[in-house]
Scaffold this motif. Structure first.
Motif, PDB file in Angstrom:
ATOM      1  N   MET A   1      48.356  27.140  42.966  1.00 48.56           N
ATOM      2  CA  MET A   1      48.371  26.906  41.525  1.00 48.56           C
ATOM      3  C   MET A   1      47.087  26.211  41.085  1.00 48.56           C
ATOM      4  O   MET A   1      46.485  26.574  40.063  1.00 48.56           O
ATOM      5  CB  MET A   1      49.589  26.064  41.116  1.00 48.56           C
ATOM      6  CG  MET A   1      50.894  26.834  41.113  1.00 48.56           C
ATOM      7  SD  MET A   1      52.326  25.816  40.708  1.00 48.56           S
ATOM      8  CE  MET A   1      51.885  25.137  39.148  1.00 48.56           C
ATOM      9  N   LEU A   2      46.666  25.215  41.847  1.00 49.56           N
ATOM     10  CA  LEU A   2      45.435  24.498  41.505  1.00 49.56           C
ATOM     11  C   LEU A   2      44.220  25.426  41.568  1.00 49.56           C
ATOM     12  O   LEU A   2      43.344  25.375  40.700  1.00 49.56           O
ATOM     13  CB  LEU A   2      45.245  23.308  42.448  1.00 49.56           C
ATOM     14  CG  LEU A   2      46.144  22.104  42.178  1.00 49.56           C
ATOM     15  CD1 LEU A   2      46.000  21.082  43.295  1.00 49.56           C
ATOM     16  CD2 LEU A   2      45.790  21.485  40.847  1.00 49.56           C
ATOM     17  N   ALA A   3      44.179  26.268  42.579  1.00 50.08           N
ATOM     18  CA  ALA A   3      43.054  27.199  42.703  1.00 50.08           C
ATOM     19  C   ALA A   3      43.023  28.168  41.522  1.00 50.08           C
ATOM     20  O   ALA A   3      41.958  28.440  40.959  1.00 50.08           O
ATOM     21  CB  ALA A   3      43.152  27.962  44.018  1.00 50.08           C
ATOM     22  N   ASP A   4      44.186  28.663  41.122  1.00 46.44           N
ATOM     23  CA  ASP A   4      44.260  29.582  39.974  1.00 46.44           C
ATOM     24  C   ASP A   4      43.823  28.889  38.694  1.00 46.44           C
ATOM     25  O   ASP A   4      43.091  29.458  37.883  1.00 46.44           O
ATOM     26  CB  ASP A   4      45.683  30.121  39.809  1.00 46.44           C
ATOM     27  CG  ASP A   4      46.079  31.086  40.929  1.00 46.44           C
ATOM     28  OD1 ASP A   4      45.172  31.602  41.615  1.00 46.44           O
ATOM     29  OD2 ASP A   4      47.286  31.317  41.090  1.00 46.44           O
ATOM     30  N   LEU A   5      44.272  27.658  38.504  1.00 47.03           N
ATOM     31  CA  LEU A   5      43.903  26.925  37.294  1.00 47.03           C
ATOM     32  C   LEU A   5      42.415  26.608  37.251  1.00 47.03           C
ATOM     33  O   LEU A   5      41.779  26.679  36.191  1.00 47.03           O
ATOM     34  CB  LEU A   5      44.725  25.631  37.186  1.00 47.03           C
ATOM     35  CG  LEU A   5      46.207  25.826  36.848  1.00 47.03           C
ATOM     36  CD1 LEU A   5      46.950  24.504  36.957  1.00 47.03           C
ATOM     37  CD2 LEU A   5      46.360  26.415  35.465  1.00 47.03           C
ATOM     38  N   ARG A   6      41.837  26.283  38.394  1.00 52.67           N
ATOM     39  CA  ARG A   6      40.391  26.026  38.439  1.00 52.67           C
ATOM     40  C   ARG A   6      39.605  27.285  38.104  1.00 52.67           C
ATOM     41  O   ARG A   6      38.602  27.242  37.394  1.00 52.67           O
ATOM     42  CB  ARG A   6      39.993  25.494  39.810  1.00 52.67           C
ATOM     43  CG  ARG A   6      40.418  24.066  40.033  1.00 52.67           C
ATOM     44  CD  ARG A   6      39.840  23.496  41.318  1.00 52.67           C
ATOM     45  NE  ARG A   6      40.294  22.139  41.496  1.00 52.67           N
ATOM     46  CZ  ARG A   6      41.107  21.731  42.475  1.00 52.67           C
ATOM     47  NH1 ARG A   6      41.526  22.595  43.379  1.00 52.67           N
ATOM     48  NH2 ARG A   6      41.472  20.474  42.557  1.00 52.67           N
ATOM     49  N   GLU A   7      40.062  28.415  38.614  1.00 47.07           N
ATOM     50  CA  GLU A   7      39.398  29.686  38.320  1.00 47.07           C
ATOM     51  C   GLU A   7      39.494  30.006  36.824  1.00 47.07           C
ATOM     52  O   GLU A   7      38.517  30.422  36.204  1.00 47.07           O
ATOM     53  CB  GLU A   7      40.044  30.802  39.143  1.00 47.07           C
ATOM     54  CG  GLU A   7      39.349  32.137  39.003  1.00 47.07           C
ATOM     55  CD  GLU A   7      39.996  33.196  39.880  1.00 47.07           C
ATOM     56  OE1 GLU A   7      39.868  34.374  39.536  1.00 47.07           O
ATOM     57  OE2 GLU A   7      40.610  32.838  40.906  1.00 47.07           O
ATOM     58  N   GLU A   8      40.665  29.787  36.254  1.00 50.65           N
ATOM     59  CA  GLU A   8      40.833  30.007  34.810  1.00 50.65           C
ATOM     60  C   GLU A   8      39.926  29.084  34.010  1.00 50.65           C
ATOM     61  O   GLU A   8      39.350  29.483  33.001  1.00 50.65           O
ATOM     62  CB  GLU A   8      42.285  29.774  34.396  1.00 50.65           C
ATOM     63  CG  GLU A   8      43.156  30.997  34.482  1.00 50.65           C
ATOM     64  CD  GLU A   8      44.518  30.757  33.877  1.00 50.65           C
ATOM     65  OE1 GLU A   8      44.596  30.471  32.671  1.00 50.65           O
ATOM     66  OE2 GLU A   8      45.506  30.864  34.619  1.00 50.65           O
ATOM     67  N   ARG A   9      39.812  27.848  34.460  1.00 57.17           N
ATOM     68  CA  ARG A   9      38.975  26.880  33.737  1.00 57.17           C
ATOM     69  C   ARG A   9      37.522  27.329  33.718  1.00 57.17           C
ATOM     70  O   ARG A   9      36.863  27.253  32.679  1.00 57.17           O
ATOM     71  CB  ARG A   9      39.084  25.498  34.375  1.00 57.17           C
ATOM     72  CG  ARG A   9      38.189  24.469  33.684  1.00 57.17           C
ATOM     73  CD  ARG A   9      38.385  23.077  34.197  1.00 57.17           C
ATOM     74  NE  ARG A   9      38.133  23.010  35.629  1.00 57.17           N
ATOM     75  CZ  ARG A   9      38.419  21.943  36.374  1.00 57.17           C
ATOM     76  NH1 ARG A   9      38.956  20.873  35.824  1.00 57.17           N
ATOM     77  NH2 ARG A   9      38.163  21.944  37.665  1.00 57.17           N
ATOM     78  N   THR A  10      37.021  27.838  34.848  1.00 53.09           N
ATOM     79  CA  THR A  10      35.631  28.296  34.869  1.00 53.09           C
ATOM     80  C   THR A  10      35.440  29.505  33.958  1.00 53.09           C
ATOM     81  O   THR A  10      34.426  29.607  33.267  1.00 53.09           O
ATOM     82  CB  THR A  10      35.177  28.636  36.299  1.00 53.09           C
ATOM     83  OG1 THR A  10      36.063  29.604  36.851  1.00 53.09           O
ATOM     84  CG2 THR A  10      35.154  27.414  37.178  1.00 53.09           C
ATOM     85  N   GLN A  11      36.425  30.396  33.928  1.00 57.44           N
ATOM     86  CA  GLN A  11      36.329  31.559  33.043  1.00 57.44           C
ATOM     87  C   GLN A  11      36.341  31.130  31.575  1.00 57.44           C
ATOM     88  O   GLN A  11      35.593  31.677  30.756  1.00 57.44           O
ATOM     89  CB  GLN A  11      37.464  32.539  33.315  1.00 57.44           C
ATOM     90  CG  GLN A  11      37.344  33.245  34.647  1.00 57.44           C
ATOM     91  CD  GLN A  11      38.540  34.115  34.963  1.00 57.44           C
ATOM     92  OE1 GLN A  11      39.545  34.093  34.250  1.00 57.44           O
ATOM     93  NE2 GLN A  11      38.441  34.880  36.034  1.00 57.44           N
ATOM     94  N   ILE A  12      37.167  30.169  31.242  1.00 52.38           N
ATOM     95  CA  ILE A  12      37.242  29.674  29.864  1.00 52.38           C
ATOM     96  C   ILE A  12      35.942  28.992  29.484  1.00 52.38           C
ATOM     97  O   ILE A  12      35.424  29.177  28.374  1.00 52.38           O
ATOM     98  CB  ILE A  12      38.454  28.735  29.688  1.00 52.38           C
ATOM     99  CG1 ILE A  12      39.755  29.548  29.765  1.00 52.38           C
ATOM    100  CG2 ILE A  12      38.370  27.976  28.367  1.00 52.38           C
ATOM    101  CD1 ILE A  12      41.002  28.710  29.805  1.00 52.38           C
ATOM    102  N   GLU A  13      35.373  28.212  30.397  1.00 59.47           N
ATOM    103  CA  GLU A  13      34.105  27.539  30.110  1.00 59.47           C
ATOM    104  C   GLU A  13      32.986  28.550  29.881  1.00 59.47           C
ATOM    105  O   GLU A  13      32.159  28.373  28.986  1.00 59.47           O
ATOM    106  CB  GLU A  13      33.744  26.580  31.244  1.00 59.47           C
ATOM    107  CG  GLU A  13      34.603  25.334  31.273  1.00 59.47           C
ATOM    108  CD  GLU A  13      34.353  24.467  32.493  1.00 59.47           C
ATOM    109  OE1 GLU A  13      33.652  24.914  33.421  1.00 59.47           O
ATOM    110  OE2 GLU A  13      34.873  23.344  32.520  1.00 59.47           O
TER     111      GLU A  13
END
Length: 68
Positions: free
Chosen positions: A6-18
């Motif tokens: 879950m943390l890895a998925d959220l970090r990936e989403e955060r980079t895409q959003i940034e």
């Protein structure tokens, strides 16, 4: 659900959003419509264009079809 996944998925989403925010900020700064080729940072994000015939289009034999 595995917390590490879950943390890895959220970090990936955060980079895409940034990245999306950065692109939108750059577009917002631009002064209206510009002429010419888009900047390199814009073209690098787009997918490469496919060349040639689309899949499924094949040469038909001369005898086939309405024209003979």
């Amino acid at each position: 659900m595995d917390l590490l996944n879950m943390l890895a998925d959220l970090r990936e989403e955060r980079t895409q959003i940034e990245e999306a925010i950065t692109v939108l900020e750059r577009l917002a700064v631009g002064d209206g419509k510009r002429r010419g080729r888009p900047p390199a940072w814009m073209t690098a994000a787009s997918a490469p264009k496919r060349r040639g015939r689309p899949p499924g289009s094949k040469n038909k034999p001369k005898g086939a079809g309405g024209q003979g």
